[in-house]
Write a protein that holds these residues in place. Structure first.
Motif, PDB file in Angstrom:
ATOM      1  N   SER A 128       0.148   1.452 -11.572  1.00  0.00           N
ATOM      2  CA  SER A 128      -0.102   2.755 -12.173  1.00  0.00           C
ATOM      3  C   SER A 128       0.333   2.693 -13.626  1.00  0.00           C
ATOM      4  N   ASN A 146       0.858   5.781  -0.150  1.00  0.00           N
ATOM      5  CA  ASN A 146       0.088   7.017  -0.042  1.00  0.00           C
ATOM      6  C   ASN A 146       0.718   8.138  -0.862  1.00  0.00           C
ATOM      7  N   SER A 178       0.840  -1.202   0.000  1.00  0.00           N
ATOM      8  CA  SER A 178       0.000   0.000   0.000  1.00  0.00           C
ATOM      9  C   SER A 178       0.869   1.243   0.000  1.00  0.00           C
ATOM     10  N   SER A 231      -3.780   7.931  -6.376  1.00  0.00           N
ATOM     11  CA  SER A 231      -4.961   7.197  -6.838  1.00  0.00           C
ATOM     12  C   SER A 231      -5.662   8.033  -7.897  1.00  0.00           C
ATOM     13  N   THR A 249      -3.762   5.558 -11.530  1.00  0.00           N
ATOM     14  CA  THR A 249      -3.302   4.670 -10.471  1.00  0.00           C
ATOM     15  C   THR A 249      -4.499   3.933  -9.894  1.00  0.00           C
ATOM     16  N   VAL A 250      -4.400   2.606  -9.875  1.00  0.00           N
ATOM     17  CA  VAL A 250      -5.405   1.766  -9.219  1.00  0.00           C
ATOM     18  C   VAL A 250      -4.743   1.217  -7.960  1.00  0.00           C
ATOM     19  N   ALA A 251      -4.918   1.938  -6.861  1.00  0.00           N
ATOM     20  CA  ALA A 251      -4.183   1.624  -5.635  1.00  0.00           C
ATOM     21  C   ALA A 251      -4.551   0.243  -5.089  1.00  0.00           C
ATOM     22  N   THR A 252      -5.819  -0.136  -5.213  1.00  0.00           N
ATOM     23  CA  THR A 252      -6.254  -1.425  -4.670  1.00  0.00           C
ATOM     24  C   THR A 252      -5.614  -2.592  -5.404  1.00  0.00           C
TER      25      THR A 252
END
Lengths: 118, 109
Positions: free
Chosen positions: B70, B30, B28, B51, B63-66
């Motif tokens: 990216s 940020n 993960s 994101s 960006t697809v953080a889940t």
């Protein structure tokens, strides 16, 4: 707004000599970083300051590298004595703040100092 | 530590072509930034995109953080787009950026 300033831009020294690099971050940026970029690789963090305090120097080779940010603004990185493997570009970066999910995390980089150790 | 993988490592395009660069990361984050390193070594900020989707002229990023990836899209490429494109991420709770190894792009006239 002025960007991150670094000097010198280039430096050539003999092994075992000393060298120092200077960085002035973007005005108002509390966080300052020094990265080392070896040819063909991405930059790697050496040290991070928050104001004038060190928050991460775990990757700094402390037997030969030192850095300071005495007044919480500009910073100096020193190598003493230099080795052949220290040949790299030394990049300084700054960010307004680094905390949790705030967008102030964005980092801005200076032009770098290219060091050649012969 | 977090792993950041970029693909492809090298890309040669004809001027006017489109391209997609990918960045996969192992944890993960940020903070995710895309940079262009020009032939003089300057790292130029392209996107701050932990994101979502952003666009800036001929460039856009998603960006697809889940799903921990990216994408950087370059449309109608120009010779001045040549250089190395880096993805860099910062893990939640960590302090500095971890960079991928970059995609070296050469746009030919």
């Amino acid at each position: 707004e002025a960007g991150v300033a670094q000097s010198p831009r280039y430096k050539i020294i003999e092994k075992r000599q000393s060298v120092a690099f200077w960085c002035n971050p973007i005005s108002g940026h509390a966080t300052l970083y020094w990265y080392q970029q070896i040819l063909g690789q991405g930059p790697k963090l050496l040290i991070q300051f928050q104001n004038n305090g060190v928050v991460d120097d775990s990757q700094l080779p402390k037997d030969r590298f030192s850095a300071e940010r005495l007044k919480g603004v500009d910073s100096t990185l020193k190598i003493q004595p230099a080795k052949l493997e220290d040949s790299a570009v030394y990049l300084c970066a700054s960010s307004f703040w680094t905390s949790g999910t705030l967008s102030y995390n964005e980092q801005f980089f200076g032009p770098g100092t290219r060091l050649t150790v012969l | 530590g977090i792993q950041v993988e970029q693909s492809p490592p090298d890309l040669i395009l004809q001027e006017g072509a489109n391209s997609t660069l990918r960045c996969n990361f192992s944890d993960s984050v940020n903070n995710l930034q895309w940079f262009h390193q020009n032939p003089w070594g300057q790292l130029i900020n392209l996107f701050y995109i932990p994101s979502g989707t952003k666009q800036n002229g001929r460039l856009s990023a998603t960006t697809v953080a889940t799903e921990r990836y990216s994408l950087l899209y370059i449309s109608s490429s120009q010779t001045t787009d040549s250089g190395v494109y880096f993805c860099a991420v910062k893990r939640t709770g960590r302090r500095a950026l971890t960079f991928g190894s970059g995609t070296r792009l050469q746009v030919q006239p």
